[in-house]
Design a protein around this motif. Sequence first.
Motif, PDB file in Angstrom:
ATOM      1  N   ARG A 171       2.372   1.817  -3.444  1.00  0.00           N
ATOM      2  CA  ARG A 171       1.484   2.353  -4.238  1.00  0.00           C
ATOM      3  C   ARG A 171       1.289   3.897  -4.134  1.00  0.00           C
ATOM      4  O   ARG A 171       1.190   4.569  -4.940  1.00  0.00           O
ATOM      5  N   TRP A 172       1.277   4.327  -2.835  1.00  0.00           N
ATOM      6  CA  TRP A 172       1.047   5.818  -2.503  1.00  0.00           C
ATOM      7  C   TRP A 172       2.197   6.537  -2.920  1.00  0.00           C
ATOM      8  O   TRP A 172       2.183   7.545  -3.401  1.00  0.00           O
ATOM      9  N   THR A 232       0.838  -1.181   0.003  1.00  0.00           N
ATOM     10  CA  THR A 232      -0.035   0.010   0.081  1.00  0.00           C
ATOM     11  C   THR A 232       0.812   1.276   0.110  1.00  0.00           C
ATOM     12  O   THR A 232       0.540   2.262  -0.689  1.00  0.00           O
ATOM     13  N   THR A 233       1.851   1.334   0.826  1.00  0.00           N
ATOM     14  CA  THR A 233       2.794   2.309   0.802  1.00  0.00           C
ATOM     15  C   THR A 233       3.485   2.576  -0.510  1.00  0.00           C
ATOM     16  O   THR A 233       3.714   3.537  -0.923  1.00  0.00           O
TER      17      THR A 233
END
Length: 212
Positions: free
Chosen positions: A89-90, A86-87
């Motif tokens: 992707r951000w 998730t990190t």
Amino acid sequence: MEKSNRIQLLQKPKLFLTLGIVLFLFLFAGKFILKDALPYFGFDKITFGRYWDYKWPLIGHISGGLLALIIGPFQFSKAFRNKFMTTHRWLGRIYLIAILIGTISSTYLAWTSAYRVNFSWAFGLQCLAFAWFASALMAYVSVMRGRIMQHKEWMIRSYVVTFAFVTFRWLNELTILKNLMPEFVERGPTVIWFCWTIPLLITEIVLGWNKK
């Protein structure tokens, strides 16, 4: 068992070479950040020099470049990516936005302060800005379409172009180039093309070779 040991022995030199390259680039970029980039955030008129009237676009350009330069290595780390998807992707989105800000700022600088030097310098800076955003955009489009291998390759190209700003500063200050081209009106446009086209050519050769 012997085959496995042979593979491990073959992989070790490659691993050491990779670590050596990463360490070199880390130190190379670190010197650029400390010596050439961060001083501008002191907003000292002497530091900005002829760019004082364009300080905010220059700060936008530097800020976008620094963010992309720092985020890049995390995006290439397989361990980091697998553990913090998730990190990852951000950070990818922030990386693209940072480059967009840097590109817009570069475009403004190209046709204001750079154009005052000459058209060749302005055009060279603009083409670098285009390559910078286009390569990052292609990486984003590729991953959105689920083409992971293409995404990885475009991210490599994108970071090579991002690193061009570090390379430019280094090349522009080389004594040998200053002796060959004493005037910036000649040296600047030459170096701005060299700092990203040659590294990209080498990148394409390496990417193509690894596919064989």
